[in-house]
Design a protein around this motif. Structure first.
Motif, PDB file in Angstrom:
ATOM      1  N   GLY A  10     -11.013   6.972  -8.054  1.00 58.49           N
ATOM      2  CA  GLY A  10     -11.927   6.509  -7.852  1.00 58.49           C
ATOM      3  C   GLY A  10     -11.352   4.728  -7.159  1.00 58.49           C
ATOM      4  O   GLY A  10     -10.061   5.267  -6.920  1.00 58.49           O
ATOM      5  N   PRO A  11     -12.223   4.011  -7.154  1.00 62.42           N
ATOM      6  CA  PRO A  11     -11.608   3.230  -6.339  1.00 62.42           C
ATOM      7  C   PRO A  11     -10.242   1.751  -7.082  1.00 62.42           C
ATOM      8  O   PRO A  11      -9.417   1.252  -6.282  1.00 62.42           O
ATOM      9  N   ILE A  12     -10.759   1.864  -8.347  1.00 61.03           N
ATOM     10  CA  ILE A  12      -9.222   0.935  -9.512  1.00 61.03           C
ATOM     11  C   ILE A  12      -7.939   1.515  -8.705  1.00 61.03           C
ATOM     12  O   ILE A  12      -7.338   1.402  -8.399  1.00 61.03           O
ATOM     13  N   SER A  13      -8.304   2.879  -8.880  1.00 60.04           N
ATOM     14  CA  SER A  13      -6.289   3.837  -8.848  1.00 60.04           C
ATOM     15  C   SER A  13      -6.138   4.476  -7.475  1.00 60.04           C
ATOM     16  O   SER A  13      -4.713   3.929  -7.094  1.00 60.04           O
ATOM     17  N   TYR A  14      -7.371   4.480  -6.724  1.00 62.76           N
ATOM     18  CA  TYR A  14      -6.777   4.533  -5.267  1.00 62.76           C
ATOM     19  C   TYR A  14      -6.251   3.006  -4.996  1.00 62.76           C
ATOM     20  O   TYR A  14      -5.452   2.897  -4.078  1.00 62.76           O
ATOM     21  N   ALA A  15      -7.094   1.943  -5.210  1.00 60.91           N
ATOM     22  CA  ALA A  15      -5.977   0.733  -4.733  1.00 60.91           C
ATOM     23  C   ALA A  15      -4.987   0.110  -5.361  1.00 60.91           C
ATOM     24  O   ALA A  15      -3.812  -0.176  -4.501  1.00 60.91           O
ATOM     25  N   LEU A  16      -4.786   0.866  -6.126  1.00 56.91           N
ATOM     26  CA  LEU A  16      -2.921   0.666  -6.836  1.00 56.91           C
ATOM     27  C   LEU A  16      -2.436   1.896  -6.656  1.00 56.91           C
ATOM     28  O   LEU A  16      -1.000   1.620  -5.694  1.00 56.91           O
ATOM     29  N   VAL A  17      -2.840   3.007  -5.653  1.00 51.72           N
ATOM     30  CA  VAL A  17      -1.698   3.807  -5.488  1.00 51.72           C
ATOM     31  C   VAL A  17      -1.522   3.349  -3.618  1.00 51.72           C
ATOM     32  O   VAL A  17      -0.408   3.631  -3.414  1.00 51.72           O
ATOM     33  N   SER A  18      -2.599   2.740  -3.500  1.00 48.65           N
ATOM     34  CA  SER A  18      -2.254   2.602  -1.949  1.00 48.65           C
ATOM     35  C   SER A  18      -1.278   0.964  -2.091  1.00 48.65           C
ATOM     36  O   SER A  18      -0.359   1.409  -0.702  1.00 48.65           O
ATOM     37  N   ALA A  19      -1.452   0.165  -2.806  1.00 47.45           N
ATOM     38  CA  ALA A  19      -0.216  -1.116  -2.802  1.00 47.45           C
ATOM     39  C   ALA A  19       0.763  -0.144  -3.309  1.00 47.45           C
ATOM     40  O   ALA A  19       1.692  -0.710  -2.340  1.00 47.45           O
ATOM     41  N   SER A  21       1.881   2.548  -2.155  1.00 47.42           N
ATOM     42  CA  SER A  21       2.161   3.987  -1.965  1.00 47.42           C
ATOM     43  C   SER A  21       3.490   3.096  -0.928  1.00 47.42           C
ATOM     44  O   SER A  21       4.093   3.437   0.230  1.00 47.42           O
ATOM     45  N   GLN A  22       2.206   1.883  -0.240  1.00 46.32           N
ATOM     46  CA  GLN A  22       2.805   1.012   1.373  1.00 46.32           C
ATOM     47  C   GLN A  22       3.498   0.488   1.051  1.00 46.32           C
ATOM     48  O   GLN A  22       3.567  -0.506   1.649  1.00 46.32           O
ATOM     49  N   SER A  27      -1.885  -7.149  -1.395  1.00 42.58           N
ATOM     50  CA  SER A  27      -2.987  -5.790  -1.566  1.00 42.58           C
ATOM     51  C   SER A  27      -4.160  -6.203  -3.376  1.00 42.58           C
ATOM     52  O   SER A  27      -4.441  -5.914  -3.145  1.00 42.58           O
ATOM     53  N   LEU A  28      -2.769  -6.645  -3.949  1.00 46.48           N
ATOM     54  CA  LEU A  28      -3.218  -6.636  -5.290  1.00 46.48           C
ATOM     55  C   LEU A  28      -3.662  -7.746  -5.573  1.00 46.48           C
ATOM     56  O   LEU A  28      -5.074  -8.109  -7.123  1.00 46.48           O
ATOM     57  N   HIS A  29      -3.896  -8.841  -4.955  1.00 49.19           N
ATOM     58  CA  HIS A  29      -4.464  -9.642  -5.350  1.00 49.19           C
ATOM     59  C   HIS A  29      -6.055  -9.776  -5.323  1.00 49.19           C
ATOM     60  O   HIS A  29      -6.622 -10.853  -5.599  1.00 49.19           O
ATOM     61  N   THR A  30      -6.786  -8.870  -4.513  1.00 46.75           N
ATOM     62  CA  THR A  30      -7.556  -8.785  -4.178  1.00 46.75           C
ATOM     63  C   THR A  30      -7.966  -6.730  -5.264  1.00 46.75           C
ATOM     64  O   THR A  30      -8.782  -6.242  -4.306  1.00 46.75           O
ATOM     65  N   ARG A  57       9.956   5.892 -16.078  1.00 47.27           N
ATOM     66  CA  ARG A  57      10.475   6.335 -14.939  1.00 47.27           C
ATOM     67  C   ARG A  57      10.307   6.118 -13.285  1.00 47.27           C
ATOM     68  O   ARG A  57      11.484   6.279 -12.898  1.00 47.27           O
ATOM     69  N   GLY A  58       9.367   5.829 -13.407  1.00 48.75           N
ATOM     70  CA  GLY A  58       8.630   4.928 -11.658  1.00 48.75           C
ATOM     71  C   GLY A  58       8.504   6.496 -11.076  1.00 48.75           C
ATOM     72  O   GLY A  58       7.897   7.675 -11.673  1.00 48.75           O
ATOM     73  N   PHE A  59       7.978   5.895 -10.085  1.00 55.45           N
ATOM     74  CA  PHE A  59       7.227   7.578  -9.329  1.00 55.45           C
ATOM     75  C   PHE A  59       8.123   7.721  -7.613  1.00 55.45           C
ATOM     76  O   PHE A  59       9.030   6.213  -7.097  1.00 55.45           O
ATOM     77  N   GLU A  60       8.853   8.301  -7.136  1.00 60.13           N
ATOM     78  CA  GLU A  60       9.587   8.520  -5.605  1.00 60.13           C
ATOM     79  C   GLU A  60       8.386   7.903  -4.937  1.00 60.13           C
ATOM     80  O   GLU A  60       7.334   7.378  -4.565  1.00 60.13           O
ATOM     81  N   ALA A  61      10.063   7.322  -4.342  1.00 59.71           N
ATOM     82  CA  ALA A  61       9.149   6.139  -3.240  1.00 59.71           C
ATOM     83  C   ALA A  61       8.766   5.284  -3.467  1.00 59.71           C
ATOM     84  O   ALA A  61       8.569   4.167  -2.752  1.00 59.71           O
ATOM     85  N   VAL A  62       8.353   4.315  -5.367  1.00 58.32           N
ATOM     86  CA  VAL A  62       8.395   3.318  -5.270  1.00 58.32           C
ATOM     87  C   VAL A  62       8.976   2.499  -5.211  1.00 58.32           C
ATOM     88  O   VAL A  62       9.771   2.638  -6.234  1.00 58.32           O
ATOM     89  N   ASP A  63       8.582   1.141  -5.036  1.00 60.51           N
ATOM     90  CA  ASP A  63      10.334   0.356  -5.401  1.00 60.51           C
ATOM     91  C   ASP A  63      10.060  -0.133  -7.189  1.00 60.51           C
ATOM     92  O   ASP A  63       9.030  -0.954  -7.208  1.00 60.51           O
ATOM     93  N   PRO A  64      11.162  -0.282  -7.826  1.00 65.74           N
ATOM     94  CA  PRO A  64      11.256  -0.345  -9.097  1.00 65.74           C
ATOM     95  C   PRO A  64      11.019  -1.907  -9.320  1.00 65.74           C
ATOM     96  O   PRO A  64      10.459  -2.084 -10.845  1.00 65.74           O
ATOM     97  N   GLU A  65      11.072  -2.920  -8.486  1.00 70.50           N
ATOM     98  CA  GLU A  65      10.850  -4.148  -8.470  1.00 70.50           C
ATOM     99  C   GLU A  65       9.113  -4.592  -8.691  1.00 70.50           C
ATOM    100  O   GLU A  65       8.635  -5.608  -9.559  1.00 70.50           O
ATOM    101  N   TRP A  66       8.042  -3.298  -8.485  1.00 67.10           N
ATOM    102  CA  TRP A  66       6.724  -3.698  -8.909  1.00 67.10           C
ATOM    103  C   TRP A  66       7.245  -3.539 -10.539  1.00 67.10           C
ATOM    104  O   TRP A  66       5.692  -3.635 -10.617  1.00 67.10           O
TER     105      TRP A  66
END
Length: 339
Positions: A10-19, A21-22, A27-30, A57-66
């Motif tokens: 849905g839109p909430i998880s889409y915004a999070l996954v997009s931020a 992954s990219q 993008s999370l300001h909005t 454990r975090g996610f593959e290819a996601v910066d730990p600083e998140w």
């Protein structure tokens, strides 16, 4: 080994996954307004699960600083408040911790829930589905509760650590409960990788794991986390006995049986430690936490009942309880099907 980011729901998880992954922090300001989103729905529960996993454990290819990104933490906080408000609205509350534990441990004659269904009617396919659901927690078993350790004091901390030490195999990696569940999954022919079934499980499953992460990551909810831990350990042995009987009826691999046998033995001892040396001693130290402990017990029962109802409702209708069939093995033998 870290898992890949899951597919949005849905839109909430889409915004999070997009931020994530990219790598787009701005993008999370909005972040999408939560509006009337279903607190127990897949979109919000998946978004919470993703936020919490950054602390494990975090996610593959996601910066730990998140993990401590201010905008992500702000968005998570808004979702947590919605989750907590709904939980408080759904439970009766109170300050009688002993009574709340007794109520959680009470079962109708013959048992209740998914373990009773699996014992009396379950097929091997349904058993495999159940194991897939539980893999989201059991492959990190004991980790969410470990957040309580630095937030407890004295004898309460010592007793809590004693239980956790057993969960971690008494210092032997091959006996860690998470490792035993990994062995179970492999023996059953299932995906044994961490979060391997994240895309397949429904919101009801995610809520059971999110609840303990929510309690664990907030010092102010340490009483609720202790209540959760006590409720989980106290209610496990009877359900585990039914699981052993169901697995034996299905001629399941010994590794599957061993996982639940271990929990019958360990959790029967843990129950007494948690009732007296953890919950009882904590409330002697901090009596003002009684309401939080009761809330943790009742909230645990609430989300577990929601999951159990989801499972049995689908199975009775002849439908899969998973969102998608994830290469689950076919029935092992004719004895796997009963009713």
């Amino acid at each position: 080994m870290t898992a890949a980011l899951p597919l949005p729901r849905g839109p909430i998880s889409y915004a999070l996954v997009s931020a994530l992954s990219q790598g787009d922090r701005g993008s999370l300001h909005t972040f999408p307004h939560l509006g009337q989103s279903d607190v127990f729905g897949g979109d919000l529960q998946l978004a919470l699960q993703i936020c919490y996993e950054l602390h494990y454990r975090g996610f593959e290819a996601v910066d730990p600083e998140w993990e401590w990104d201010p905008d992500l933490i702000r968005a998570r906080g808004a979702m947590e408040r919605r989750f907590l408000d709904r939980l408080h609205a759904e439970v009766s509350g109170g300050v009688d911790a002993d009574g709340a534990l007794a109520a959680a441990a009470h079962e109708p004659d013959g048992g209740a829930g998914a373990s009773k269904y699996l014992l009396e009617h379950g097929t091997w396919d349904q058993m495999c589905e159940f194991l897939a659901h539980r893999s989201i927690y059991h492959l990190k078993e004991a980790d969410p509760h470990a957040w309580a350790i630095p937030r407890l004091e004295g004898s309460v901390k010592c007793a809590f650590v004693a239980v956790e030490y057993d969960e971690y195999g008494g210092g032997r990696s091959e006996r860690m409960h998470a490792r035993l569940f990994e062995d179970l999954l492999q023996a059953a022919g299932l995906d044994h990788h961490y979060l391997g079934y994240l895309d397949d499980v429904p919101a009801e499953t995610l809520a059971t794991v999110n609840l303990m992460s929510l309690f664990g990551l907030h010092r102010s909810l340490r009483g609720a986390l202790v209540g959760h831990f006590a409720a989980a350990e106290i209610t496990t042995p009877p359900a585990a006995r039914r699981m052993v009987s169901a697995l034996l009826r299905m001629d399941a691999p010994s590794e599957c049986v061993h996982f639940y046998t271990e929990h019958i033995e360990a959790d029967a001892v843990h129950e007494q430690i948690l009732r007296h040396d953890v919950v009882g001693a904590l409330l002697e130290q901090e009596p003002d936490l009684a309401g939080d402990v009761v809330f943790g017990i009742q909230a645990t029962e609430l989300v577990e009942t929601r999951l159990s109802d989801h499972l049995t409702r689908h199975w009775r209708a002849g439908a899969s309880s998973l969102r998608a069939v994830h290469d689950l093995p076919v029935s092992r033998t004719a004895s796997s099907v009963n009713g």
